[in-house]
Scaffold this motif. Structure first.
Motif, PDB file in Angstrom:
ATOM      1  N   THR A 182       0.802  -1.222   0.000  1.00 12.80           N
ATOM      2  CA  THR A 182       0.000   0.000   0.000  1.00 12.80           C
ATOM      3  C   THR A 182       0.842   1.282   0.000  1.00 12.80           C
ATOM      4  OG1 THR A 182      -0.139  -0.352   2.363  1.00 12.80           O
ATOM      5  CG2 THR A 182      -2.046  -0.995   1.061  1.00 12.80           C
ATOM      6  N   LYS A 183       2.169   1.123  -0.072  1.00  9.56           N
ATOM      7  CA  LYS A 183       3.008   2.337  -0.114  1.00  9.56           C
ATOM      8  C   LYS A 183       2.669   3.145  -1.368  1.00  9.56           C
ATOM      9  CE  LYS A 183       7.836   3.797  -0.082  1.00  9.56           C
ATOM     10  NZ  LYS A 183       8.153   3.992  -1.495  1.00  9.56           N
ATOM     11  N   GLU A 184       2.468   2.476  -2.493  1.00  8.23           N
ATOM     12  CA  GLU A 184       2.198   3.188  -3.751  1.00  8.23           C
ATOM     13  C   GLU A 184       0.831   2.894  -4.348  1.00  8.23           C
ATOM     14  OE1 GLU A 184       4.139   5.510  -4.674  1.00  8.23           O
ATOM     15  OE2 GLU A 184       5.754   5.012  -3.284  1.00  8.23           O
ATOM     16  N   ILE A 185       0.147   1.855  -3.862  1.00  6.70           N
ATOM     17  CA  ILE A 185      -1.134   1.462  -4.473  1.00  6.70           C
ATOM     18  C   ILE A 185      -2.224   1.449  -3.399  1.00  6.70           C
ATOM     19  CG2 ILE A 185      -2.351  -0.434  -5.683  1.00  6.70           C
ATOM     20  CD1 ILE A 185       0.371  -1.141  -6.918  1.00  6.70           C
ATOM     21  N   PRO A 186      -3.387   2.069  -3.675  1.00  3.38           N
ATOM     22  CA  PRO A 186      -4.438   2.073  -2.655  1.00  3.38           C
ATOM     23  C   PRO A 186      -4.836   0.657  -2.253  1.00  3.38           C
ATOM     24  CG  PRO A 186      -5.059   3.444  -4.540  1.00  3.38           C
ATOM     25  CD  PRO A 186      -3.790   2.745  -4.911  1.00  3.38           C
ATOM     26  N   LYS A 187      -5.044   0.442  -0.947  1.00  2.00           N
ATOM     27  CA  LYS A 187      -5.384  -0.919  -0.484  1.00  2.00           C
ATOM     28  C   LYS A 187      -6.693  -1.384  -1.114  1.00  2.00           C
ATOM     29  CE  LYS A 187      -7.840   0.510   3.613  1.00  2.00           C
ATOM     30  NZ  LYS A 187      -8.048   0.602   5.005  1.00  2.00           N
ATOM     31  N   GLU A 188      -7.572  -0.440  -1.465  1.00  2.00           N
ATOM     32  CA  GLU A 188      -8.861  -0.813  -2.057  1.00  2.00           C
ATOM     33  C   GLU A 188      -8.693  -1.408  -3.457  1.00  2.00           C
ATOM     34  OE1 GLU A 188      -8.087   2.227  -0.876  1.00  2.00           O
ATOM     35  OE2 GLU A 188      -9.210   2.233   1.010  1.00  2.00           O
ATOM     36  N   MET A 189      -7.469  -1.261  -4.039  1.00  2.00           N
ATOM     37  CA  MET A 189      -7.211  -1.862  -5.348  1.00  2.00           C
ATOM     38  C   MET A 189      -6.650  -3.278  -5.214  1.00  2.00           C
ATOM     39  SD  MET A 189      -8.279   0.170  -7.628  1.00  2.00           S
ATOM     40  CE  MET A 189      -7.630  -0.583  -9.109  1.00  2.00           C
ATOM     41  N   LEU A 190      -6.417  -3.746  -3.990  1.00  2.00           N
ATOM     42  CA  LEU A 190      -5.961  -5.132  -3.813  1.00  2.00           C
ATOM     43  C   LEU A 190      -6.961  -6.054  -4.486  1.00  2.00           C
ATOM     44  CD1 LEU A 190      -4.853  -5.357  -0.075  1.00  2.00           C
ATOM     45  CD2 LEU A 190      -3.489  -6.068  -2.030  1.00  2.00           C
ATOM     46  N   PRO A 191      -6.513  -6.890  -5.415  1.00  4.81           N
ATOM     47  CA  PRO A 191      -7.485  -7.709  -6.151  1.00  4.81           C
ATOM     48  C   PRO A 191      -7.787  -9.052  -5.495  1.00  4.81           C
ATOM     49  CG  PRO A 191      -5.337  -7.927  -7.141  1.00  4.81           C
ATOM     50  CD  PRO A 191      -5.152  -7.040  -5.930  1.00  4.81           C
ATOM     51  N   ILE A 192      -9.000  -9.516  -5.707  1.00  3.60           N
ATOM     52  CA  ILE A 192      -9.337 -10.910  -5.432  1.00  3.60           C
ATOM     53  C   ILE A 192      -9.229 -11.561  -6.818  1.00  3.60           C
ATOM     54  CG2 ILE A 192     -11.020 -12.527  -4.484  1.00  3.60           C
ATOM     55  CD1 ILE A 192     -10.061 -10.315  -2.514  1.00  3.60           C
ATOM     56  N   ILE A 193      -8.127 -12.228  -7.055  1.00  2.97           N
ATOM     57  CA  ILE A 193      -7.675 -12.699  -8.372  1.00  2.97           C
ATOM     58  C   ILE A 193      -7.560 -11.492  -9.311  1.00  2.97           C
ATOM     59  CG2 ILE A 193      -7.987 -14.354 -10.274  1.00  2.97           C
ATOM     60  CD1 ILE A 193      -9.217 -16.234  -8.294  1.00  2.97           C
ATOM     61  N   ASP A 194      -8.613 -11.146 -10.060  1.00  6.20           N
ATOM     62  CA  ASP A 194      -8.474 -10.003 -10.972  1.00  6.20           C
ATOM     63  C   ASP A 194      -9.538  -8.929 -10.741  1.00  6.20           C
ATOM     64  OD1 ASP A 194     -10.575 -11.522 -11.810  1.00  6.20           O
ATOM     65  OD2 ASP A 194      -9.762 -11.996 -13.791  1.00  6.20           O
ATOM     66  N   ILE A 195     -10.231  -9.007  -9.616  1.00  7.42           N
ATOM     67  CA  ILE A 195     -11.267  -8.000  -9.338  1.00  7.42           C
ATOM     68  C   ILE A 195     -10.838  -7.178  -8.117  1.00  7.42           C
ATOM     69  CG2 ILE A 195     -13.720  -7.630  -8.788  1.00  7.42           C
ATOM     70  CD1 ILE A 195     -14.216 -10.464  -9.881  1.00  7.42           C
ATOM     71  N   PRO A 196     -10.598  -5.868  -8.279  1.00  4.08           N
ATOM     72  CA  PRO A 196     -10.207  -5.075  -7.112  1.00  4.08           C
ATOM     73  C   PRO A 196     -11.304  -5.084  -6.051  1.00  4.08           C
ATOM     74  CG  PRO A 196     -10.076  -3.769  -9.133  1.00  4.08           C
ATOM     75  CD  PRO A 196     -10.727  -5.066  -9.500  1.00  4.08           C
ATOM     76  N   THR A 197     -10.909  -5.064  -4.779  1.00  2.43           N
ATOM     77  CA  THR A 197     -11.915  -5.144  -3.717  1.00  2.43           C
ATOM     78  C   THR A 197     -12.939  -4.016  -3.834  1.00  2.43           C
ATOM     79  OG1 THR A 197     -10.427  -3.993  -2.236  1.00  2.43           O
ATOM     80  CG2 THR A 197     -10.484  -6.351  -2.052  1.00  2.43           C
ATOM     81  N   ILE A 198     -12.513  -2.853  -4.280  1.00  2.00           N
ATOM     82  CA  ILE A 198     -13.445  -1.726  -4.382  1.00  2.00           C
ATOM     83  C   ILE A 198     -14.594  -2.042  -5.351  1.00  2.00           C
ATOM     84  CG2 ILE A 198     -12.177  -0.501  -6.213  1.00  2.00           C
ATOM     85  CD1 ILE A 198     -13.894   1.184  -3.229  1.00  2.00           C
TER      86      ILE A 198
ATOM     87  N   PHE B  64     -16.151  -4.892  -5.669  1.00  2.00           N
ATOM     88  CA  PHE B  64     -17.193  -5.630  -4.941  1.00  2.00           C
ATOM     89  C   PHE B  64     -18.092  -4.648  -4.182  1.00  2.00           C
ATOM     90  CE2 PHE B  64     -13.953  -8.969  -5.334  1.00  2.00           C
ATOM     91  CZ  PHE B  64     -14.733 -10.004  -5.807  1.00  2.00           C
ATOM     92  N   ILE B  65     -17.459  -3.613  -3.610  1.00  2.00           N
ATOM     93  CA  ILE B  65     -18.236  -2.665  -2.803  1.00  2.00           C
ATOM     94  C   ILE B  65     -19.127  -1.817  -3.695  1.00  2.00           C
ATOM     95  CG2 ILE B  65     -18.046  -0.753  -1.157  1.00  2.00           C
ATOM     96  CD1 ILE B  65     -15.391  -2.089  -0.274  1.00  2.00           C
ATOM     97  N   VAL B  66     -18.572  -1.342  -4.794  1.00  3.92           N
ATOM     98  CA  VAL B  66     -19.377  -0.516  -5.708  1.00  3.92           C
ATOM     99  C   VAL B  66     -20.545  -1.350  -6.264  1.00  3.92           C
ATOM    100  CG1 VAL B  66     -19.316   0.695  -7.934  1.00  3.92           C
ATOM    101  CG2 VAL B  66     -17.553   1.145  -6.227  1.00  3.92           C
TER     102      VAL B  66
ATOM    103  N   PHE C 250     -18.470  -8.228   1.055  1.00  2.00           N
ATOM    104  CA  PHE C 250     -19.511  -9.259   1.202  1.00  2.00           C
ATOM    105  C   PHE C 250     -19.805  -9.781  -0.204  1.00  2.00           C
ATOM    106  CE2 PHE C 250     -19.862  -6.430   4.728  1.00  2.00           C
ATOM    107  CZ  PHE C 250     -20.250  -7.210   5.806  1.00  2.00           C
ATOM    108  N   PRO C 251     -18.905 -10.633  -0.752  1.00  2.31           N
ATOM    109  CA  PRO C 251     -19.021 -10.965  -2.170  1.00  2.31           C
ATOM    110  C   PRO C 251     -20.280 -11.756  -2.490  1.00  2.31           C
ATOM    111  CG  PRO C 251     -16.971 -11.765  -1.228  1.00  2.31           C
ATOM    112  CD  PRO C 251     -17.832 -11.353  -0.093  1.00  2.31           C
ATOM    113  N   PRO C 252     -20.795 -11.556  -3.699  1.00  2.19           N
ATOM    114  CA  PRO C 252     -22.040 -12.224  -4.066  1.00  2.19           C
ATOM    115  C   PRO C 252     -21.866 -13.705  -4.319  1.00  2.19           C
ATOM    116  CG  PRO C 252     -21.205 -10.935  -5.894  1.00  2.19           C
ATOM    117  CD  PRO C 252     -20.290 -10.686  -4.741  1.00  2.19           C
ATOM    118  N   TRP C 253     -20.634 -14.234  -4.224  1.00  3.05           N
ATOM    119  CA  TRP C 253     -20.491 -15.679  -4.408  1.00  3.05           C
ATOM    120  C   TRP C 253     -21.020 -16.432  -3.182  1.00  3.05           C
ATOM    121  CZ3 TRP C 253     -15.181 -13.531  -4.298  1.00  3.05           C
ATOM    122  CH2 TRP C 253     -14.535 -13.720  -3.074  1.00  3.05           C
TER     123      TRP C 253
END
Ligand code: G1P
Length: 295
Positions: free
Chosen positions: A23-39, A41-43, A136-139
């Motif tokens: 997270t030094k250079e990349i927002p933590k909300e962009m951490l992906p679950i495989i190829d989907i950023p966590t943000i 899922f929230i949006v 809270f993923p829809p899976w």
């Protein structure tokens, strides 16, 4: 109080220290679950609840979040020229999911302060708040059948009150959450009136085991309370302190959420989310199962 709920505030200004060095250079909300950023899922969760406008409360270095939900004509043209229309369509869909606005939180003064920064955009409307590190993923079947934000929005509209999503946690975890004061011993399926909220109490001081898990619907009066809230736990302006004033006056109801929740800031839950998502994808599920058997 207006009953239409169409705006969601997502505070994303935090430094993400739990995720360093990534997270030094990349927002933590962009951490992906495989190829989907966590943000994402929230949006998608807020859109499923009828939200039309997402407001990011950001800070320096968080531009990737807004760019992610924008269209990228150059990339679109490149992919289509290569015949990768399906992928281009997928990106186009992400770029048109909803209207995304942002406002800066210039100083790290706490979650309550972050929400207050969104007041000029939210105005005099009820609104949703979602914290960026819980998904809270829809899976998960329960999340799909009853998405958390949708439950909170519907309850808020039915009861004409503010609402908060909670889950029961082990007593030794109360110090990681905002905890409810309620008169019932158990919250079942019906929403429960909240008497007060305490930020991160030690187990012996916790008024219950019901923890606030980062999903809220607020009456805009919360902004007045936040503006008058002094610094609280950890020297920060705490959302929970302003919520206690809501409980005393306009009212706040808690909804017990039952689906599967991942706290992405916690390495174990982050890895678990990756595995659960991989097991859903046929092309990954079989090799992953085989690999796990060899361990
Ligand atoms: C924040 C809130 C807390 C809530 C928690 C949920 O704390 O202050 O009331 O229970 O999110 O994750 P944080 O985890 O940002 O310290």
């Amino acid at each position: 109080m207006k009953n239409l709920i169409r705006k969601a505030v997502i505070p994303v200004a935090g430094l993400g220290t739990r995720g360093l060095p990534f997270t030094k250079e990349i927002p933590k909300e962009m951490l992906p679950i495989i190829d989907i950023p966590t943000i994402q899922f929230i949006v998608e969760e807020v859109i499923a609840a009828g939200i039309e406008q997402v407001i990011f409360v950001t800070s320096r270095g968080k531009n990737a979040l807004q760019d992610y939900f924008d269209l990228s004509p150059a990339l679109d043209g490149f992919l289509r020229k290569k015949g990768k229309n399906e992928l281009a369509d997928k990106l186009q869909k992400i770029g048109t999911l909803c209207e995304v606005l942002s406002v800066r939180q210039k100083e790290p003064l706490g979650l309550g302060h972050a929400v207050l920064c969104a007041q000029p955009i939210v105005g005099d409307e009820k609104f949703v708040v979602c914290l960026g590190d819980e998904i809270f993923p829809p899976w998960d079947q329960l999340n799909r059948a009853r998405p958390p934000v949708k439950q909170l929005v519907e309850t808020s509209q039915e009861l004409n009150t503010s609402t908060v999503g909670v889950m029961e946690v082990p007593i030794n975890e109360t110090k990681s959450y905002g905890i409810l004061r309620i008169s019932e011993d158990k919250i079942t399926d019906a929403p429960v009136k909240v008497l007060g909220t305490v930020e991160k109490p030690e187990p012996e001081k916790a008024p219950s085991r019901y923890a606030i898990i980062g999903r809220y619907v607020f009456d805009p009066i919360i902004f007045d309370y936040l503006a008058r809230t002094p610094k609280g736990a950890g020297g920060e302006i705490q959302l929970t302190d302003a919520m206690t004033q809501l409980c005393d006056k306009e009212g706040l109801h808690a909804v017990n959420l039952k689906g599967c929740r991942y706290d992405i800031g916690n390495p174990f839950f982050y890895v678990k989310a990756q595995i659960d998502e991989a097991l859903r994808r046929p092309e990954l599920a079989r090799p992953l199962r085989e690999y796990l058997k060899t361990l």
